[in-house]
Design a protein around this motif. Sequence first.
Motif, mmCIF file in Angstrom:
data_model
loop_
_atom_site.group_PDB
_atom_site.id
_atom_site.type_symbol
_atom_site.label_atom_id
_atom_site.label_comp_id
_atom_site.label_asym_id
_atom_site.label_seq_id
_atom_site.Cartn_x
_atom_site.Cartn_y
_atom_site.Cartn_z
ATOM 1 N N THR A 122 0.682 -1.341 -0.253
ATOM 2 C CA THR A 122 -0.109 -0.070 -0.065
ATOM 3 C C THR A 122 0.888 1.327 -0.151
ATOM 4 N N SER A 123 1.947 1.212 0.567
ATOM 5 C CA SER A 123 2.857 2.405 0.539
ATOM 6 C C SER A 123 4.405 2.162 0.701
ATOM 7 N N ILE A 136 5.570 10.512 -2.439
ATOM 8 C CA ILE A 136 4.544 11.343 -2.413
ATOM 9 C C ILE A 136 3.243 10.417 -2.295
ATOM 10 N N GLY A 137 2.444 10.438 -1.295
ATOM 11 C CA GLY A 137 1.234 9.742 -0.874
ATOM 12 C C GLY A 137 1.639 8.290 -1.034
ATOM 13 N N GLY A 138 2.882 7.986 -0.588
ATOM 14 C CA GLY A 138 3.336 6.382 -0.839
ATOM 15 C C GLY A 138 3.876 5.793 -2.078
ATOM 16 N N VAL A 139 3.983 6.745 -3.104
ATOM 17 C CA VAL A 139 4.438 6.439 -4.496
ATOM 18 C C VAL A 139 5.931 6.802 -4.561
ATOM 19 N N LEU A 140 6.839 6.064 -5.010
ATOM 20 C CA LEU A 140 8.245 6.262 -5.218
ATOM 21 C C LEU A 140 8.568 7.113 -6.407
ATOM 22 N N TYR A 141 9.722 7.857 -6.150
ATOM 23 C CA TYR A 141 9.965 8.667 -7.359
ATOM 24 C C TYR A 141 11.616 9.056 -7.080
ATOM 25 N N LEU A 148 8.974 8.271 -11.962
ATOM 26 C CA LEU A 148 8.249 7.465 -11.361
ATOM 27 C C LEU A 148 8.746 6.032 -11.207
ATOM 28 N N TRP A 149 9.136 5.669 -10.047
ATOM 29 C CA TRP A 149 9.706 4.396 -9.913
ATOM 30 C C TRP A 149 8.884 3.139 -9.331
ATOM 31 N N ASN A 154 -1.501 -2.305 -4.343
ATOM 32 C CA ASN A 154 -2.555 -2.245 -3.427
ATOM 33 C C ASN A 154 -3.071 -0.967 -2.864
ATOM 34 N N LYS A 155 -2.319 0.060 -3.538
ATOM 35 C CA LYS A 155 -2.535 1.662 -2.909
ATOM 36 C C LYS A 155 -4.023 1.680 -3.141
#
Length: 189
Positions: A122-123, A136-141, A148-149, A154-155
């Motif tokens: 989820t994060s 950012i908000g659990g998304v990896l960059y 965007l990595w 399941n986010k």
Amino acid sequence: SVTSISGAPFSNSNTLTAISVNVSNPNYSSLSGVLFNKTHTELIVYPASKPGTTYVIPSSVTSTRYYAFAVNKNLTSMNLPNTLTTLGGQTFISSLALSTVNIGTGLTNLGEQSFAWIPTLTSINVDASNTSFASIGGVLYDKNISKLWAYPANKAGTSYTAPSTVTSTAYTVFGGARNLETVDLTPVA
């Protein structure tokens, strides 16, 4: 007498619970059933069915091998220590219980698909002091929010809009995404 272990050993061993290494082996060792190089700077493989929902990577570890935690059945969260600088490709791919990954300050190299196809993820969170990656908000960059990595499979939420600074994505960035219905990658070149 084993002197070389290459690739992703035991990557399809879904029932493996522990790996033992003779203490006389000059090249490899095991700690609590986990396989390392002799100096404990590289984590080679964490057995897919090793009991326990958490694991603390030793502070001596600076890198993980390709597929090191892949297909793991029991780990629910991972804290990557500040000493860890390199994650081999597909490090956590297809883990079955992992929901949260926290990346420390030291990570500078990330292999492709390290967080793909994890149905429970989820994060992915990154320490603000990390100089190579951000979340950012659990998304990896990457740190500049230009690549965007990884998008956790399941986010929560059915849509994703890439920040205007994102110009590229990693391979299989949305691999296994369960909830997404729409994705806007307008700025991606």
